[in-house]
Design an enzyme around this catalytic site. Structure first.
Site, mmCIF file in Angstrom:
data_model
loop_
_atom_site.group_PDB
_atom_site.id
_atom_site.type_symbol
_atom_site.label_atom_id
_atom_site.label_comp_id
_atom_site.label_asym_id
_atom_site.label_seq_id
_atom_site.Cartn_x
_atom_site.Cartn_y
_atom_site.Cartn_z
ATOM 1 N N PHE A 1 0.872 -1.175 0.000
ATOM 2 C CA PHE A 1 0.000 0.000 0.000
ATOM 3 C C PHE A 1 0.915 1.233 0.000
ATOM 4 O O PHE A 1 1.855 1.300 0.791
ATOM 5 C CB PHE A 1 -0.909 -0.016 1.235
ATOM 6 C CG PHE A 1 -2.014 0.996 1.143
ATOM 7 C CD1 PHE A 1 -3.103 0.765 0.314
ATOM 8 C CD2 PHE A 1 -1.952 2.174 1.856
ATOM 9 C CE1 PHE A 1 -4.120 1.705 0.207
ATOM 10 C CE2 PHE A 1 -2.966 3.112 1.755
ATOM 11 C CZ PHE A 1 -4.055 2.885 0.932
ATOM 12 N N ASP B 1 3.249 -4.230 8.599
ATOM 13 C CA ASP B 1 1.998 -3.483 8.522
ATOM 14 C C ASP B 1 0.873 -4.515 8.552
ATOM 15 O O ASP B 1 0.672 -5.258 7.576
ATOM 16 C CB ASP B 1 1.971 -2.666 7.217
ATOM 17 C CG ASP B 1 0.708 -1.809 7.103
ATOM 18 O OD1 ASP B 1 -0.314 -2.176 7.707
ATOM 19 O OD2 ASP B 1 0.759 -0.791 6.386
ATOM 20 N N TYR C 1 -9.945 0.468 11.619
ATOM 21 C CA TYR C 1 -11.229 0.717 10.935
ATOM 22 C C TYR C 1 -11.612 -0.376 9.942
ATOM 23 O O TYR C 1 -12.655 -0.292 9.314
ATOM 24 C CB TYR C 1 -11.234 2.091 10.259
ATOM 25 C CG TYR C 1 -10.033 2.424 9.395
ATOM 26 C CD1 TYR C 1 -9.826 1.799 8.171
ATOM 27 C CD2 TYR C 1 -9.108 3.382 9.807
ATOM 28 C CE1 TYR C 1 -8.732 2.117 7.387
ATOM 29 C CE2 TYR C 1 -8.003 3.705 9.024
ATOM 30 C CZ TYR C 1 -7.820 3.067 7.814
ATOM 31 O OH TYR C 1 -6.737 3.375 7.041
ATOM 32 N N LYS C 2 -10.762 -1.395 9.787
ATOM 33 C CA LYS C 2 -11.111 -2.477 8.859
ATOM 34 C C LYS C 2 -11.803 -3.586 9.646
ATOM 35 O O LYS C 2 -12.964 -3.456 10.002
ATOM 36 C CB LYS C 2 -9.867 -2.978 8.134
ATOM 37 C CG LYS C 2 -9.157 -1.893 7.294
ATOM 38 C CD LYS C 2 -7.971 -2.495 6.565
ATOM 39 C CE LYS C 2 -7.047 -1.451 5.972
ATOM 40 N NZ LYS C 2 -7.642 -0.703 4.868
ATOM 41 N N ARG D 1 -12.222 -6.249 -5.201
ATOM 42 C CA ARG D 1 -11.912 -6.849 -3.899
ATOM 43 C C ARG D 1 -13.214 -7.210 -3.198
ATOM 44 O O ARG D 1 -14.121 -6.378 -3.083
ATOM 45 C CB ARG D 1 -11.120 -5.882 -3.025
ATOM 46 C CG ARG D 1 -9.724 -5.626 -3.501
ATOM 47 C CD ARG D 1 -8.884 -4.957 -2.431
ATOM 48 N NE ARG D 1 -9.554 -3.825 -1.797
ATOM 49 C CZ ARG D 1 -9.019 -3.106 -0.831
ATOM 50 N NH1 ARG D 1 -7.819 -3.420 -0.355
ATOM 51 N NH2 ARG D 1 -9.665 -2.087 -0.313
#
Ligand code: PLP
Ligand code: KYN
Length: 432
Positions: free
Chosen positions: A136, A218, A243-244, A393
């Site tokens: 990312f 990460d 937040y995922k 995704r």
């Protein structure tokens, strides 16, 4: 055997999906969430709100209303210790001791401060940092900035493990890169954000240590859906967002782990909230870092962006991370079997590794028209996202997604492709 298969035959009738839902021990968790859309499959970008997260946010608001400044000491979870206290709740999910974890800052800021800290700690060692070309992008932006700030040209000091197939990273190539370059820090994701490949954290850590390098990760795409063993695997440091799969809300406070042996190092981005707690309010001229991961906090803990995490974590712990992982594998296996059975002849293929142990919580489906197809899916309430160049995704997050949801998604996608519904869709290419 893949749970989605029976003797090589995909279970593509809805009755099979219904039966799986009826047997699912986590099925009851669905009612604790407000899930937008018909089927929400984007929890690897932003998880939905749960009643528990809303309650813990409301509690913080009420304490602010009723206690004002006293909330720092008299809140049910005193705000002064909020970061450490939530870190303690999170620690089992990353396999760490409570004082090795804190919630603080954002993921990107945590990469800045931790990579910066360990660059400083390398002293005489070369500041080579090993990453991969499928990361990312924020990870590279932050690491490059940290190198530049120390006078190092990132083009010389940031080394990229290149993907062989454009989708996955071979751990053997990480090991080879360690042989080839002088590396001080290896920084890798646990799961690649596009293809969903789960990397072997233990193997990468071991290889880094064999070459005298530190290993940082990460964990944004695994915390809350894949169990971790940071301490026992010897991981040096890690960062992640909440937040995922933790469902703590947009922009929620992030988390970080620093192995105990590194406590006491001076954080690159020092601030008074990382000061030794007992003397923080003596407001001394010089910084004394806390003797824990808490030292990597910077400024005042953002209580309102941390509060939902308290409730959100209760839900994850109640379900249990092992049960979450087991269901996640079952759902992604089922999804892959449906793509093979119903969508392959319509131009779809699976870019995620098929071995469950090499897969995170989402599946990457490729299609030449992935962007417009993703938008057409959203227009039907089947919420997924698109990642360039050709990836749809799909994230069946176990706490609020069932087998029938996965079946409905596959049916919707089949119709969109068969009827070329995506040809009528406009895409604006901004946030997704
Ligand atoms: C692997 C990874 N790291 C970091 C981030 C983002 O970091 P931040 O929360 O600081 O925006 C994301 C997603 O946005 C991500 O997928
Ligand atoms: N923080 C965001 C804000 C807005 C839109 C998406 C994100 C994401 O988190 C994207 C995610 N990291 C990804 O794996 O693509």
């Amino acid at each position: 055997m893949d749970p989605g298969f029976d003797g090589g035959r995909a279970h593509d009738d809805v009755d099979y999906a219904r039966k799986r839902d009826a047997e699912d021990p986590l099925a009851e968790f669905r009612d604790r969430f407000d899930v937008p859309g018909e089927v929400y499959l984007d929890g690897n970008s932003l998880g939905p709100i749960s009643d528990a997260a809303e309650d813990s946010l409301e509690q913080a608001v009420e304490e602010w209303r009723e206690l004002g400044i006293e909330g720092w000491t008299d809140g049910e979870r005193p705000w002064f210790w909020y970061g450490e206290s939530l870190g303690e709740d999170l620690a089992p999910l990353v396999g760490a001791d409570p004082d090795e974890v804190v919630v603080a800052n954002s993921t990107t800021v945590n990469i800045h401060t931790l990579v910066g800290t360990f660059l400083d700690a390398l002293e005489d060692r070369p500041p080579g940092i090993l990453v991969n070309d499928l990361d990312f992008p924020t990870d590279h932006y932050a690491i490059r900035a940290q190198l530049r700030q120390r006078g190092y040209d990132p083009d010389d000091h940031l080394h990229l493990v290149e993907s062989r197939d454009g989708r996955t990273i071979d751990e053997a190539d990480v090991v080879d890169a360690l042989e080839e370059h002088d590396i001080g820090i290896v920084f890798m994701p646990s799961v690649l954000y596009r293809s969903g490949q789960l990397l072997d954290v233990e193997r990468i850590t071991e290889a880094a240590h064999d070459h005298g390098a530190l290993a940082g990760f990460d964990l944004a795409h695994t915390v809350g859906v894949v169990p971790h063993d940071c301490s026992s695997h010897g991981v040096d440091f890690a960062v992640w967002c909440s937040y995922k799969y933790l469902n703590a809300g947009p922009g929620a406070i992030a988390g970080l782990y620093v192995a105990e042996r590194h406590h006491g190092k001076t954080p690159a981005l020092a601030g008074w909230w990382g000061h030794e707690k007992e003397t923080q309010f003596e407001l001394r001229e010089r910084f004394t870092p806390a003797d824990s991961a808490g030292a990597w906090q910077i400024g005042t803990v953002p209580v309102l962006s941390a509060a939902p995490l308290a409730g959100a974590l209760e839900v994850v712990h109640e379900a249990g991370i092992d049960a979450i992982r087991e269901k996640s594998i079952a759902l992604t296996s089922y999804l892959i079997s449906l793509v093979d059975a119903k969508l392959a002849d319509l131009g779809c293929s699976v870019a995620t590794p098929r071995e469950p142990e090499r897969r995170g919580g989402h599946v990457a489906i490729t299609h030449p028209e992935a962007e417009r197809v993703s938008e057409a899916l959203r227009e039907r309430g089947l919420v997924v996202d698109f990642r360039p160049p050709d990836v749809i995704r799909v994230c069946p997050a176990p706490l609020y997604t069932g087998f029938v949801d996965v079946w409905e998604f596959a049916e919707g996608l089949r119709e969109i492709l068969a009827e070329r519904e995506y040809e009528n869709v406009d895409v604006d290419g901004t946030v997704s």
